[in-house]
Design a protein around this motif. Structure first.
Motif, PDB file in Angstrom:
ATOM      1  N   ALA A 120       0.814  -1.223   0.000  1.00 24.50           N
ATOM      2  CA  ALA A 120       0.000   0.000   0.000  1.00 24.50           C
ATOM      3  C   ALA A 120       0.842   1.266   0.000  1.00 24.50           C
ATOM      4  O   ALA A 120       1.894   1.334   0.621  1.00 24.50           O
ATOM      5  CB  ALA A 120      -0.920   0.014   1.218  1.00 24.50           C
ATOM      6  N   THR A 121       0.354   2.248  -0.735  1.00 24.87           N
ATOM      7  CA  THR A 121       0.818   3.624  -0.607  1.00 24.87           C
ATOM      8  C   THR A 121      -0.422   4.434  -0.236  1.00 24.87           C
ATOM      9  O   THR A 121      -1.547   4.032  -0.537  1.00 24.87           O
ATOM     10  CB  THR A 121       1.438   4.163  -1.913  1.00 24.87           C
ATOM     11  N   GLU A 122      -0.209   5.567   0.412  1.00 26.77           N
ATOM     12  CA  GLU A 122      -1.353   6.343   0.890  1.00 26.77           C
ATOM     13  C   GLU A 122      -2.172   6.895  -0.274  1.00 26.77           C
ATOM     14  O   GLU A 122      -1.621   7.398  -1.252  1.00 26.77           O
ATOM     15  CB  GLU A 122      -0.885   7.483   1.790  1.00 26.77           C
ATOM     16  N   ALA A 123      -3.487   6.792  -0.150  1.00 29.03           N
ATOM     17  CA  ALA A 123      -4.396   7.327  -1.165  1.00 29.03           C
ATOM     18  C   ALA A 123      -4.210   8.831  -1.289  1.00 29.03           C
ATOM     19  O   ALA A 123      -4.099   9.526  -0.283  1.00 29.03           O
ATOM     20  CB  ALA A 123      -5.838   7.005  -0.797  1.00 29.03           C
ATOM     21  N   GLN A 124      -4.162   9.321  -2.508  1.00 32.13           N
ATOM     22  CA  GLN A 124      -4.052  10.757  -2.782  1.00 32.13           C
ATOM     23  C   GLN A 124      -5.224  11.134  -3.683  1.00 32.13           C
ATOM     24  O   GLN A 124      -5.099  11.172  -4.899  1.00 32.13           O
ATOM     25  CB  GLN A 124      -2.716  11.072  -3.477  1.00 32.13           C
ATOM     26  N   LEU A 125      -6.359  11.362  -3.079  1.00 27.67           N
ATOM     27  CA  LEU A 125      -7.580  11.629  -3.841  1.00 27.67           C
ATOM     28  C   LEU A 125      -7.764  13.128  -4.041  1.00 27.67           C
ATOM     29  O   LEU A 125      -7.427  13.932  -3.168  1.00 27.67           O
ATOM     30  CB  LEU A 125      -8.796  11.068  -3.117  1.00 27.67           C
ATOM     31  N   ALA A 126      -8.312  13.473  -5.187  1.00 29.29           N
ATOM     32  CA  ALA A 126      -8.654  14.864  -5.466  1.00 29.29           C
ATOM     33  C   ALA A 126      -9.889  15.251  -4.652  1.00 29.29           C
ATOM     34  O   ALA A 126     -10.641  14.387  -4.174  1.00 29.29           O
ATOM     35  CB  ALA A 126      -8.928  15.050  -6.955  1.00 29.29           C
ATOM     36  N   ILE A 127     -10.101  16.533  -4.492  1.00 27.58           N
ATOM     37  CA  ILE A 127     -11.321  17.023  -3.850  1.00 27.58           C
ATOM     38  C   ILE A 127     -12.526  16.537  -4.648  1.00 27.58           C
ATOM     39  O   ILE A 127     -12.522  16.549  -5.882  1.00 27.58           O
ATOM     40  CB  ILE A 127     -11.290  18.559  -3.746  1.00 27.58           C
ATOM     41  N   ASP A 128     -13.518  16.054  -3.947  1.00 27.31           N
ATOM     42  CA  ASP A 128     -14.767  15.519  -4.511  1.00 27.31           C
ATOM     43  C   ASP A 128     -14.583  14.191  -5.243  1.00 27.31           C
ATOM     44  O   ASP A 128     -15.518  13.706  -5.877  1.00 27.31           O
ATOM     45  CB  ASP A 128     -15.459  16.521  -5.445  1.00 27.31           C
ATOM     46  N   GLU A 129     -13.407  13.563  -5.148  1.00 30.14           N
ATOM     47  CA  GLU A 129     -13.183  12.262  -5.793  1.00 30.14           C
ATOM     48  C   GLU A 129     -13.602  11.139  -4.861  1.00 30.14           C
ATOM     49  O   GLU A 129     -13.269  11.130  -3.679  1.00 30.14           O
ATOM     50  CB  GLU A 129     -11.715  12.093  -6.169  1.00 30.14           C
ATOM     51  N   VAL A 130     -14.334  10.174  -5.415  1.00 27.19           N
ATOM     52  CA  VAL A 130     -14.740   8.984  -4.670  1.00 27.19           C
ATOM     53  C   VAL A 130     -13.914   7.814  -5.195  1.00 27.19           C
ATOM     54  O   VAL A 130     -13.925   7.547  -6.394  1.00 27.19           O
ATOM     55  CB  VAL A 130     -16.248   8.700  -4.845  1.00 27.19           C
ATOM     56  N   PRO A 131     -13.188   7.100  -4.329  1.00 29.70           N
ATOM     57  CA  PRO A 131     -12.379   5.981  -4.811  1.00 29.70           C
ATOM     58  C   PRO A 131     -13.239   4.843  -5.340  1.00 29.70           C
ATOM     59  O   PRO A 131     -14.330   4.591  -4.820  1.00 29.70           O
ATOM     60  CB  PRO A 131     -11.589   5.553  -3.580  1.00 29.70           C
ATOM     61  N   GLN A 132     -12.745   4.156  -6.344  1.00 28.81           N
ATOM     62  CA  GLN A 132     -13.465   3.040  -6.957  1.00 28.81           C
ATOM     63  C   GLN A 132     -13.814   1.977  -5.916  1.00 28.81           C
ATOM     64  O   GLN A 132     -14.826   1.299  -6.030  1.00 28.81           O
ATOM     65  CB  GLN A 132     -12.633   2.436  -8.093  1.00 28.81           C
ATOM     66  N   LEU A 133     -12.995   1.841  -4.899  1.00 32.99           N
ATOM     67  CA  LEU A 133     -13.221   0.878  -3.824  1.00 32.99           C
ATOM     68  C   LEU A 133     -14.630   0.990  -3.230  1.00 32.99           C
ATOM     69  O   LEU A 133     -15.229  -0.008  -2.844  1.00 32.99           O
ATOM     70  CB  LEU A 133     -12.184   1.128  -2.725  1.00 32.99           C
ATOM     71  N   LEU A 134     -15.172   2.209  -3.156  1.00 29.32           N
ATOM     72  CA  LEU A 134     -16.483   2.417  -2.538  1.00 29.32           C
ATOM     73  C   LEU A 134     -17.643   2.159  -3.488  1.00 29.32           C
ATOM     74  O   LEU A 134     -18.759   1.892  -3.048  1.00 29.32           O
ATOM     75  CB  LEU A 134     -16.584   3.846  -1.991  1.00 29.32           C
ATOM     76  N   ARG A 135     -17.414   2.245  -4.783  1.00 25.57           N
ATOM     77  CA  ARG A 135     -18.518   2.225  -5.748  1.00 25.57           C
ATOM     78  C   ARG A 135     -19.367   0.953  -5.736  1.00 25.57           C
ATOM     79  O   ARG A 135     -20.596   1.032  -5.783  1.00 25.57           O
ATOM     80  CB  ARG A 135     -17.984   2.493  -7.159  1.00 25.57           C
TER      81      ARG A 135
END
Length: 194
Positions: A120-135
């Protein structure tokens, strides 16, 4: 009791519009007065890798003493990493451990099992981005105030989580959200206003 804070709708009584002065009261104020005027952006974050990276150097016996186990993903959906906010690929090594995701001095203090990928590396999500993991998952979203008291909770499919985030953050009393997998109950990610 807390469900009222989520209505967000100013319609009731058969769809008739209610005036703010006759609306539901909360601590002497109309509920509508607690609703913020504009939608806010959000930031989803995973857990910091530094809390978990030393675990991968431990033996299985040392992990067991900490209530953790080493596992290998045997399917592509079912081993969600809380650091990278990605599902582990088949064959990837992870550690399954108990983690206190809500370390607050309230009755809502909470811990549960989580997975962390060895790579793992730390997630670097953009503002308002939902990771595919949650979809693909059914999610439970819990809203807390700054003291760690739960103010609201609801469930939504991962494909519609933005609507629930916006609805919960429309209330000034809500400081942050925790997302959980609704079926297994495990902590998934934190959401803050951006």
């Amino acid at each position: 009791m807390h469900a009222a804070i989520l209505t967000g709708s100013r319609r009731g009584n058969g769809g008739k519009k209610r005036s703010a002065s006759r609306g539901p009261q909360r601590q002497g104020r109309p509920l509508d007065s607690m609703i913020l005027e504009s939608a806010m952006s959000f930031q989803i974050t995973g857990l910091p890798l530094s809390q978990f990276s030393p675990l991968f150097a431990l033996s299985d016996e040392e992990l067991a003493r900490r209530g953790a186990i080493r596992v290998t993903a045997d399917q592509s959906l079912g081993f969600p990493c809380r650091v990278s906010l990605q599902d582990a690929a088949v064959g990837e090594r992870l550690i399954l451990l108990n983690y206190e995701h809500l370390p607050v001095a309230t009755p809502y203090r909470s811990r549960h099992a989580i997975y962390v990928r060895q790579s793992a590396t730390e997630a670097q999500l953009a503002i308002d981005e939902v990771p595919q993991l949650l979809r693909p998952r059914l999610l439970s979203v819990r809203a807390f105030d700054a003291q760690g008291m739960m103010k609201a909770a609801d469930v939504a499919p991962g494909t519609a989580i933005e609507n629930l985030i916006e609805q919960m953050f429309s209330h000034a009393a809500v400081a942050f959200l925790h997302v959980h997998n609704a079926k297994w109950g495990c902590y998934a990610a934190r959401v803050d206003r951006a």
